[in-house]
Scaffold this active site. Structure first.
Site, PDB file in Angstrom:
ATOM      1  N   HIS A 136     -27.398  56.667  17.014  1.00  0.00           N
ATOM      2  CA  HIS A 136     -26.044  56.489  16.415  1.00  0.00           C
ATOM      3  C   HIS A 136     -25.215  55.507  16.948  1.00  0.00           C
ATOM      4  O   HIS A 136     -23.940  55.419  16.974  1.00  0.00           O
ATOM      5  CB  HIS A 136     -25.561  58.119  16.514  1.00  0.00           C
ATOM      6  CG  HIS A 136     -26.293  58.929  16.004  1.00  0.00           C
ATOM      7  ND1 HIS A 136     -27.088  59.537  17.053  1.00  0.00           N
ATOM      8  CD2 HIS A 136     -27.040  59.473  14.996  1.00  0.00           C
ATOM      9  CE1 HIS A 136     -27.765  60.661  16.723  1.00  0.00           C
ATOM     10  NE2 HIS A 136     -27.805  60.513  15.378  1.00  0.00           N
TER      11      HIS A 136
HETATM   12  S1  FES Z   1     -25.738  57.683  19.711  1.00  0.00           S
HETATM   13 FE1  FES Z   1     -26.546  59.517  19.097  1.00  0.00          FE
HETATM   14  S2  FES Z   1     -28.120  60.291  20.407  1.00  0.00           S
HETATM   15 FE2  FES Z   1     -27.500  58.532  21.450  1.00  0.00          FE
END
Ligand code: FES
Ligand code: HEM
Lengths: 171, 421
Positions: A136
């Site tokens: 993410h």
């Molecule tokens: S940014 Fe969501 S798990 Fe690493």
């Protein structure tokens, strides 16, 4: 009248006492069913790992498995160390000095687990040249500190010690 | 539910029915008066029941060959695919069956949204349905972990880590869910156990769902209350059974198309790589049916915030009967709601699309706008609309506009309007 009141009081006491005993009993029965899901003895027993670090060149890192989780062992270059140390703490979402995160500044030992939702970040990527989590989009610096993205905290430092110059014991 | 109570014709039937009224139940199900104007959007209840039974039957036989162990699970799936007689077929029915199940449940839910089927007196049907939907998501999520591929493992890691966002107790909860310090063998075995159990809980809820439905009876496309039984209704059997069966056949043809011609389009190729706790696939995506929620999760740059919005987006649906207060059920008579209904559909589809894309740039922007709109729809637009919208006049019964040729304006007035005039 007096007699009646006394009677009700005794009833109340009996009700409360039986409800309490019942509740404690039910709780005591439920607990084993809940607790069986917690880590068992065999899982807890695998708590330490020794790692040979003599083959790691500066700028390179290895990943080892400890308690089912990846641990990054990175031998940092001079410039990476410098970059990690010169950062202004006010810029950090989770302020920690680089010195607090290492035992020897050349060696960064940390859990390779993104503190957002647990993916393994990729090395030498992202806007801060440390790690980048593709899941993410969390960016970490050369000290493994969170700089940008949804992760709330820096990557965790496990308990570890240098057994000698070539060996690290994790856990 | 005919007017005279049911009496079995045979002597044994009567003897048995006096002791356990199963025959009365079956007679009720056959005669159950159903609005005669139900369209094909109403056939998905039957289709969903078929899906549940299919998952249970195929799951049961898969479980005879599957091994729930971190070292063996992946190989046992390949064993099912290559060695077990028809194993490939059973597995493809089960994995594609999950997708078809969700396809049907989404159509079923949006049907309810369009025709206002969640409104009084059907709130309990709606809430039980939502519980079924939530359990379905949990079941499918745990099922997807069982093959122990890369997507299984990392999907499980990301989803279970959602709980670590809870302040103070979060870490403890994730450790408890995992039975260790990461997703590992104890996680797999408990997921298998629960994956086996949940469909039977769903089955129980389905029975309650239908029971709750049979109290007020079906809603219908024009959303008005009807008298039952009357000339507005037909008995469930044979009128609805045959219509449901026809729709089911079409559904099964499409389902078979997936199973036999493209059994893996709805899966992810990375799940044919065995789970590896050291390497995360570059692009983790959940199964398609969870993508809109995944987009909502990622649209927030804060861990706890994202998790709260994710759960809120699901639980807000439970409150729907109290958010939309409009007395008129069907969107057919709600010209403005009808527009917002389609905007919501586009919004959810867009969220699903960006949920499958990397969370950056334009995709992220769309995810944020889409998330904001989703909540706006339920929390602001619906409550406001139900107060100000001028609805079209309702027919008095199903039969009248149909039999009277051109609807007579006098008949089109709702009770409420008649009083006002
Ligand atoms: S940014 Fe969501 S798990 Fe690493
Ligand atoms: C609500 C009903 C169900 C749903 C939505 C569902 C969903 C799923 C999904 C998505 C998978 C992963 C498929 C794959 O990628 O291979 C799976 C696997 C599996 N499920 Fe289910 N399932 C359901 C019911 C059941 C039941 C009742 C059982 C057991 C009695 C069962 C046993 C299994 C087994 C053994 C596997 C592993 C084999 C495989 O992956 O194909 N399932 N399930």
């Amino acid at each position: 009248m007096d007699k009646l009141e006394k009677k009700t009081n005794r009833r109340d006491f009996l009700f409360t006492a039986s409800y309490t005993v019942g509740a404690v009993g039910i709780g005591a029965v439920i607990w084993p069913f809940v607790d069986q899901m917690n880590p068992d003895r065999s899982v807890k027993a695998l708590a330490t790992t020794e790692v040979d670090i003599s083959q790691i060149e500066p700028g390179k890192s290895i990943t080892v498995l400890w308690r089912g989780k990846p641990v990054f062992i990175k031998r940092r270059t001079e410039s990476e160390i410098l970059e990690a140390q010169k950062v202004n703490l006010n810029e950090l979402p989770h302020p920690e000095k680089d010195e607090e995160r290492v035992k020897k500044s050349e060696w960064l030992v940390m859990l390779g687990v993104c503190t957002h939702l647990g993916c393994v970040p990729l090395a030498d990527k992202g806007e801060y040249k440390g790690w980048f989590c593709p899941c993410h989009g969390s960016h970490y610096d050369t000290s493994g500190r969170i700089r940008k993205g949804p992760a709330p905290t820096n990557m965790e430092i496990p308990k570890y010690e240098f057994v000698n110059n070539n060996t690290i014991k994790i856990g | 539910m005919s007017d005279t109570p049911y009496v079995p014709s045979s002597k044994f039937g009567k003897w048995f029915n006096d002791r356990l009224p199963l025959l009365t139940l079956s007679a009720h199900l056959q005669d159950y008066p159903t609005p005669k104007n139900l369209n094909y959007w109403w056939t998905f209840g039957g289709i969903l029941t078929f899906c549940l039974v299919t998952q249970i039957v195929t799951g049961l036989v898969l479980a005879m060959h599957y091994v729930a162990h971190a070292d063996l699970a992946f190989d046992s799936i390949e064993h099912i695919m290559r060695d077990v007689n028809y194993g490939w077929l059973l597995r493809y029915i089960h994995s594609n069956g999950a997708s078809m199940f969700f396809l049907a449940v989404y159509i079923h839910i949006f049907r309810a949204l369009f025709y206002g089927s969640y409104k009084s007196p059907r709130e309990v049907i709606w809430i039980i349905g939502m519980l079924i939907y939530i359990l379905m998501m949990a079941t499918a999520f745990m099922g997807y972990v069982l093959p122990w591929g890369q997507m299984s493992f990392w999907g499980a890691t990301v989803i279970t880590n959602l709980f670590s966002a809870i302040p103070f107790v979060g870490e403890g909860i994730t450790t408890w869910l995992w039975g260790g310090y990461s997703v590992d063998n104890p996680t797999l075995t408990r997921f298998f156990s629960l994956h086996y159990l949940f469909p039977f809980i769903i089955l129980g809820l389905v029975i309650l769902h239908i029971w709750a439905l049979h109290v007020p009876g079906n809603n219908n496309p024009i959303g008005i209350d009807i008298k039952k039984p009357s000339k507005d209704t037909v008995p469930f059997h044979p009128y609805i059974t045959i219509k449901d069966l026809f729709a089911l056949l079409i559904f099964i043809i499409i389902f078979s198309g997936f199973i036999f011609f493209s059994p893996n389009v709805m899966g992810h190729p990375d799940n044919y790589i065995q789970a590896n706790p050291l390497i995360t696939p570059t692009h983790i995506v959940p199964e398609w049916y969870l993508l809109p929620f995944y987009a909502i999760l990622r649209s927030v740059p804060d861990k706890l915030g994202g998790v709260i919005l994710l759960f809120a987006s699901i639980f807000i649906l439970l409150a729907l009967p109290w958010l939309d207060k409009s007395k008129v059920r069907s969107a057919v008579f709600r010209p403005i709601y009808r527009i917002f209904f389609w905007v919501l559909i586009i919004d959810v589809l867009a969220l699903g699309y960006v949920g499958a894309m990397p969370a950056e740039g334009l995709y992220l922007l769309i995810a944020r706008v889409g998330t904001a709109y989703y909540f706006l729809h339920f929390l602001v637009i619906l409550p406001f609309l139900s107060r100000v919208e001028k609805t079209d006049p309702l027919p008095l019964s199903i039969s009248e506009p149909v039999f009277g040729g051109m609807p007579k304006p006098a008949m089109m007035k709702s009770d409420k309007k008649n009083k006002n005039e």
